[in-house]
Design an enzyme around this catalytic site. Structure first.
Site, mmCIF file in Angstrom:
data_model
loop_
_atom_site.group_PDB
_atom_site.id
_atom_site.type_symbol
_atom_site.label_atom_id
_atom_site.label_comp_id
_atom_site.label_asym_id
_atom_site.label_seq_id
_atom_site.Cartn_x
_atom_site.Cartn_y
_atom_site.Cartn_z
ATOM 1 N N LYS A 35 0.831 -1.206 0.000
ATOM 2 C CA LYS A 35 0.000 0.000 0.000
ATOM 3 C C LYS A 35 0.868 1.259 0.000
ATOM 4 C CE LYS A 35 -4.363 -0.606 2.018
ATOM 5 N NZ LYS A 35 -5.319 -0.589 3.112
ATOM 6 N N ARG A 154 -18.505 8.978 4.648
ATOM 7 C CA ARG A 154 -19.129 7.887 3.879
ATOM 8 C C ARG A 154 -18.257 7.581 2.689
ATOM 9 N NH1 ARG A 154 -24.129 11.508 2.559
ATOM 10 N NH2 ARG A 154 -22.332 12.872 2.382
ATOM 11 N N ASN A 212 -24.246 4.983 13.859
ATOM 12 C CA ASN A 212 -24.291 3.970 12.796
ATOM 13 C C ASN A 212 -25.449 2.997 12.998
ATOM 14 O OD1 ASN A 212 -22.240 4.952 11.310
ATOM 15 N ND2 ASN A 212 -20.910 3.170 11.468
ATOM 16 N N LEU A 254 -34.010 6.184 4.038
ATOM 17 C CA LEU A 254 -35.323 5.538 3.919
ATOM 18 C C LEU A 254 -35.409 4.955 2.521
ATOM 19 C CD1 LEU A 254 -37.992 7.841 5.606
ATOM 20 C CD2 LEU A 254 -36.967 5.739 6.465
ATOM 21 N N CYS A 264 -18.988 -1.032 7.684
ATOM 22 C CA CYS A 264 -19.328 -0.403 8.969
ATOM 23 C C CYS A 264 -20.625 -0.894 9.601
ATOM 24 C CB CYS A 264 -19.377 1.106 8.790
ATOM 25 S SG CYS A 264 -17.748 1.816 8.528
ATOM 26 N N LYS A 267 -20.881 -4.615 11.056
ATOM 27 C CA LYS A 267 -19.982 -4.889 12.182
ATOM 28 C C LYS A 267 -20.268 -3.952 13.367
ATOM 29 C CE LYS A 267 -15.765 -2.156 11.461
ATOM 30 N NZ LYS A 267 -15.962 -1.159 12.489
HETATM 31 N N1 LIG Z 1 -14.659 2.732 5.858
HETATM 32 C C1 LIG Z 1 -15.513 3.612 6.350
HETATM 33 O O1 LIG Z 1 -16.392 4.107 5.645
HETATM 34 C C2 LIG Z 1 -15.424 4.022 7.797
HETATM 35 C C3 LIG Z 1 -16.135 5.159 8.216
HETATM 36 C C4 LIG Z 1 -16.041 5.552 9.542
HETATM 37 C C5 LIG Z 1 -15.275 4.818 10.427
HETATM 38 N N2 LIG Z 1 -14.606 3.705 10.004
HETATM 39 C C6 LIG Z 1 -13.779 2.982 10.964
HETATM 40 O O2 LIG Z 1 -12.407 3.357 10.747
HETATM 41 C C7 LIG Z 1 -11.549 2.251 10.979
HETATM 42 C C8 LIG Z 1 -10.722 1.960 9.738
HETATM 43 O O3 LIG Z 1 -11.611 1.599 8.702
HETATM 44 P P1 LIG Z 1 -11.125 1.487 7.184
HETATM 45 O O4 LIG Z 1 -12.333 1.208 6.376
HETATM 46 O O5 LIG Z 1 -10.277 2.671 6.864
HETATM 47 O O6 LIG Z 1 -10.207 0.187 7.285
HETATM 48 P P2 LIG Z 1 -9.168 -0.369 6.208
HETATM 49 O O7 LIG Z 1 -9.148 -1.819 6.409
HETATM 50 O O8 LIG Z 1 -9.473 0.196 4.867
HETATM 51 O O9 LIG Z 1 -7.770 0.265 6.665
HETATM 52 C C9 LIG Z 1 -7.094 -0.097 7.845
HETATM 53 C C10 LIG Z 1 -5.609 0.034 7.582
HETATM 54 O O10 LIG Z 1 -4.894 -0.161 8.792
HETATM 55 C C11 LIG Z 1 -3.684 -0.816 8.473
HETATM 56 N N3 LIG Z 1 -3.102 -1.406 9.692
HETATM 57 C C12 LIG Z 1 -3.549 -2.449 10.419
HETATM 58 N N4 LIG Z 1 -2.720 -2.684 11.463
HETATM 59 C C13 LIG Z 1 -1.746 -1.753 11.389
HETATM 60 C C14 LIG Z 1 -0.595 -1.487 12.170
HETATM 61 N N5 LIG Z 1 -0.311 -2.207 13.252
HETATM 62 N N6 LIG Z 1 0.208 -0.485 11.799
HETATM 63 C C15 LIG Z 1 -0.060 0.265 10.723
HETATM 64 N N7 LIG Z 1 -1.146 0.055 9.927
HETATM 65 C C16 LIG Z 1 -1.972 -0.948 10.257
HETATM 66 C C17 LIG Z 1 -4.094 -1.830 7.418
HETATM 67 O O11 LIG Z 1 -2.996 -2.283 6.657
HETATM 68 C C18 LIG Z 1 -5.075 -1.004 6.595
HETATM 69 O O12 LIG Z 1 -4.448 -0.352 5.505
HETATM 70 C C19 LIG Z 1 -12.454 1.108 11.413
HETATM 71 O O13 LIG Z 1 -12.539 1.095 12.808
HETATM 72 C C20 LIG Z 1 -13.795 1.478 10.807
HETATM 73 O O14 LIG Z 1 -14.880 0.926 11.517
HETATM 74 C C21 LIG Z 1 -14.656 3.311 8.693
#
Ligand SMILES: NC(=O)c1ccc[n+]([C@@H]2O[C@H](COP(=O)([O-])OP(=O)(O)OC[C@H]3O[C@@H](n4cnc5c(N)ncnc54)[C@H](O)[C@@H]3O)[C@@H](O)[C@H]2O)c1
Length: 434
Positions: A35, A154, A212, A254, A264, A267
């Protein structure tokens, strides 16, 4: 200000890019080398409209950097946002092992004050565990704070959401942490006009799960109403319109369909139910939200079975693999429910999605993927619409009929007008429209 973001996924990358866009100096850290390599080569690891431009602009301006080293990340800035994944554990609770790993590593290497900010979605009172972990693993006696700053962006409109948020919620328990977060968000609030809300850490953590789950509940509510509409001969789109005009209710979320998905809602609802249970409250309401969501997919599957009678050897075009339009994210997408079931029933599947195909292919490499909708629906016995990509409606009912072997459409997103479809000779099934 200097900021480190740990986790360069949908949330971390967008947040980091947008912080740099408003003038901060940002280091995005991820332990996924591929990445980081992609980002260093100006290639995006995810599809998000507008992201590439923001990243390119700020890398060129020297305000956005990437690294695989958390030691570098810990040294780089006083404020460290944790935006790693919190996937569901085996019993629905949030798996916080990635968060813990980051906290431990930061604690081991920090040698002056640090503010650790929970950006990932975490259960209430996670900050307490973070504090304990820092105290346990830090090698030097340095001051630190923990804060909560849940993310509400979002996928699909993430850049706009991050730069113009409705609200920025921060949970803090020291003036120093509050001032640092205020300074970080000040240019965003000034430009975007959102509200900066300060509260206790536990309240901020809970705000995310409560928000959520509420949105998921709205979707399940209208899906339940859609079932009654089908039984009563009403039209759920008209009902939703009538309801949504009431400002207390609002039109958003709706939208009846095959149910919610994505990384999201499923989970977070699971985690909230689990958390409530752990605290001693049986959250029956949310359990029903979940059941309604599952039932909705089964119900659409039933429509397919009824229409095709025998699924074996039928050619089914699946339109939309992403959990919603304008993203390549297939986590918990409806496609992941339908594809295995239809395959098991012996269907020949043809799949189309404008951006999520590569992610889906990683899970099902052996299936037939199409870059053109026309080729996908050609000679199909049934077209199943799972994502409301604008390209599907734009193709037009007439063209569908010309290309398909049989004019049968199961529309899981209510894209087409039922009367028009029937006038065009389609067997057309949608959701909540008798
Ligand atoms: N995707 C969404 O729309 C969204 C919206 C709001 C909140 N969230 C929350 O935000 C958080 C992240 O979601 P996401 O969708 O971005 O996840 P994602 O899986 O796209 O990204 C997570 C990243 O963290 C990295 N990672 C994991 N362990 C690591 C470490 N020890 N050191 C460095 N990097 C590490 C992974 O390689 C990955 O690139 C979650 O808790 C999710 O619930 C997501």
């Amino acid at each position: 200000m200097k900021i480190t973001i740990v986790g360069t996924g949908y949330v971390g990358l967008v947040t980091g890019a947008c912080f740099s866009e408003v003038g901060h100096d940002v280091l995005c850290v991820d332990n996924n080398e591929q990445k980081i390599q992609m980002l260093r080569n100006n290639r995006m690891p995810i599809y998000e409209p507008g992201l590439e431009d923001v990243v390119a602009r700020n890398v060129a301006a020297g305000r956005l950097h990437f690294s695989t080293s958390l030691i570098e990340g810990t040294d780089f800035a006083e404020v460290i946002f944790i935006a790693v994944g919190t996937p569901p554990g085996t019993t629905g609770e949030a798996d916080l092992s990635y968060v813990e790993q980051v906290v431990r590593e930061v604690a081991e290497h920090m040698d002056s004050y640090r503010l650790l900010v929970e950006k990932s979605t975490v259960p209430v009172n996670t900050a307490e565990q973070i504090k304990r972990t820092v105290l346990r693993y830090s090698r030097k006696d340095v001051a630190f704070d923990v804060a909560s700053n849940p993310e509400f962006l979002r996928e699909g409109t993430a850049i706009e959401d991050a730069l113009k948020p409705d609200r920025v919620v921060v949970g803090v328990e020291s003036e120093r942490a509050a001032q640092l977060l205020k300074a970080i968000y000040e240019p965003i609030i000034t430009r975007g006009g959102g509200v900066f809300v300060e509260m206790s850490i536990a309240s901020a953590e809970l705000t995310k799960h409560a928000s959520n789950s509420f949105l998921a509940m709205k979707i399940s509510y209208i899906n339940a109403v859609s079932r009654i509409c089908e039984l009563a001969g009403a039209d759920v789109e008209q009902v939703a319109h009538g309801m949504g005009l009431d400002r207390r209710i609002g039109r958003q979320f709706l939208k009846a369909g095959v149910g919610y998905g994505g990384s999201c809602f499923p989970k977070d609802v699971d985690a909230f139910v689990h958390l409530a249970d752990h605290l001693g409250y049986d959250f029956d309401l949310l359990k029903d939200v979940r059941l309604i969501n599952e039932a909705q997919r089964d119900h659409v599957m039933q429509k397919i079975r009824q229409e095709l009678w025998v699924i074996q050897d039928k050619t089914i075009a699946i339109l939309g693999l992403a959990f919603k339009p304008c993203t390549d994210d297939v986590r918990e997408a409806a496609s992941l429910y339908f594809v295995p079931r239809l395959r098991e029933a012996g269907a020949r599947l043809k799949l189309w999605d404008p951006v999520a195909t590569d992610n889906f292919k990683k899970l099902f490499p052996e299936l037939s993927y199409f870059t053109s909708i026309e080729e996908c629906v050609r000679e199909a016995d049934l077209a199943l619409i799972l994502t409301e990509w604008s390209q599907v409606a734009e193709l037009g009912a007439g063209r569908f009929r010309e290309l398909m072997r049989c004019p049968v459409v199961v529309d899981g997103r209510n894209i087409f007008d039922p009367n028009e479809m029937r006038a065009n000779g389609f067997a057309y099934h949608s959701v909540g429209r008798a």
